[in-house]
Structures are given as structure tokens and as C-alpha cells.
Design an enzyme around this catalytic site. Structure first.
Site, PDB file in Angstrom:
ATOM      1  CG  ASP A   7      -1.623   1.250   1.502  1.00 34.75           C
ATOM      2  OD1 ASP A   7      -2.406   1.707   0.527  1.00 34.75           O
ATOM      3  OD2 ASP A   7      -1.545   1.748   2.675  1.00 34.75           O
ATOM      4  CG  ASP A   9      -1.533   7.879   0.279  1.00 38.09           C
ATOM      5  OD1 ASP A   9      -0.706   8.988   0.605  1.00 38.09           O
ATOM      6  OD2 ASP A   9      -2.081   7.806  -0.564  1.00 38.09           O
ATOM      7  CG  ASP A 165      -1.940   2.571   6.470  1.00 42.09           C
ATOM      8  OD1 ASP A 165      -2.381   3.523   7.058  1.00 42.09           O
ATOM      9  OD2 ASP A 165      -2.261   2.222   5.089  1.00 42.09           O
TER      10      ASP A 165
END
Length: 209
Positions: A7, A9, A165
Site C-alpha cells: 500500500d 499512503d 496500514d
């Protein structure tokens, strides 16, 4: 395992705190509204629709969606120019490269935002595929981004791990059939993640061997 799909961001760079602060400041200064954290957490890893819905109700339909999206996006594009990698990410990324894993990226952000940042940080060429919101009809938590990433890498979902995240990102990767590791940041550390994901406190805890 043959591949690692990242991922972007909040995982590679701590952009989540940047988006959080810019969003909260804009809504407070423009509408004098303190957005509840539980509403903000719903957008992490996906679109801003939960915020837009909440603000439309809170302002009796007077919320200017376009002004909000444009202003916050511009502020974050400027702010991210000074951001570096999250602590421990670069060492982990280099380990992934050294061990010969295929490397991909799956993000709900747009391609322009991703390309310019990866180029600035000098790792753009390391990705064999970059799947963004511009390449799918549905972003996370829908599994399309991760499915397209592993297909582009030429591996089976069970042969890849996802590094995330957020809850929405984890759901996306799990539904696509990948094994998931979550390295929470300040904006996501209080979220209850899916039980199928492995939550670690740092990148160093992810054992590629």
C-alpha cells in the site's frame, strides 16, 4: 512467497497524519465542526464519502464537497513533498529487493500522486506494477486493486503478501487472497483490524524468510 505488494499512503509514507490534520483543520476553520475520529477512520484506505455524508447532514446540505476535496488535496500534495519514508520502511524495502521478490503497489490514491512521490524518493523503477484508483472501477475495500496487482506480477494471490496500514486495505488484500501484514501508524493504531491479518509494531517484525 514470490511477491510483496505495498500500500502507499500511511504505509510507505506517513501521509495519513497529513491528510488527517489538513482535513480536521479545514472542517474546523470553514464550518466550525470537529469531525468525530470514528468518521475519519472510515475513509482511511478508501474514498472520502463517509466524511461527505456526515458533513452534508451536519450542515443541512450546505457542505461544499468540491471545495473541500480540492483544498485538502492541494494542501496534502504540497505537504507530502517534505515527507520521507516511515521509520524502518527503507530497510525493509531493500531487504525485499535483495531477496528477489517481485514488487508491486496497490493504492486507492491516483496515479499522478503516486508516481511523482515515488520518483522523488528514487524507488519508482523498483515497482513491476503500480495499481491505482485510475486503474479500477472500485477501490479498497474492494479486492480489485490487489487482484490486478498479483495478476500483473504473474503470481498467485497465495504467493504474495500485502503490506498495509488500514482496515480497508487489509480487507481488500484478504478478499483478494493475499497474506496481510499491517504496520499501523498514528492515525490507524486504534483501529480493530481483521483477525486474518498479522499486526506488527514495526517493519522489522516482518520476517520474509
Amino acid at each position: 512467497m514470490k511477491a510483496v505488494v505495498f500500500d502507499f499512503d500511511g504505509t510507505m509514507l506517513d501521509t495519513e497524519n497529513l491528510w488527517y490534520s489538513e482535513t480536521m483543520n479545514y472542517l474546523k476553520e470553514t464550518y466550525n465542526i470537529d469531525l468525530p475520529d470514528e468518521i475519519y477512520q472510515q475513509i482511511i484506505g478508501t474514498s472520502e464519502e463517509p466524511i461527505i455524508t456526515y458533513m452534508m447532514e451536519a450542515t443541512d446540505g450546505k457542505f461544499d464537497k468540491e471545495a473541500f476535496l480540492t483544498t485538502v488535496a492541494e494542501a496534502c500534495h504540497t505537504g507530502q513533498q517534505s515527507l520521507g519514508f516511515r521509520e524502518g520502511f527503507e530497510a525493509f524495502f531493500q531487504d525485499v529487493k535483495a531477496k528477489g521478490y517481485k514488487i508491486g503497489l496497490a493504492t486507492s490514491s491516483g496515479y499522478d500522486w503516486i508516481e511523482s512521490t515515488l520518483d522523488r524518493l528514487g524507488i519508482l523503477a523498483d515497482f513491476e506494477t503500480i495499481q491505482t484508483a485510475d486503474h479500477v472501477d472500485k477501490i479498497k475495500p474492494h479486492p480489485a486493486l490487489y487482484k490486478q496487482a498479483v495478476n500483473a506480477l504473474g503470481v498467485k494471490p497465495a504467493e504474495a503478501i500485502a503490506i498495509e496500514d488500514s482496515k480497508n486495505g487489509a480487507i481488500s488484500a484478504i478478499q483478494a487472497g493475499l497474506r496481510v501484514y499491517i504496520v499501523p501508524n498514528e492515525a490507524t493504531k486504534t483501529i480493530a483490524f481483521p483477525k486474518e491479518a498479522t499486526v506488527v509494531s514495526s517493519f522489522a517484525e516482518i520476517n520474509l524468510d
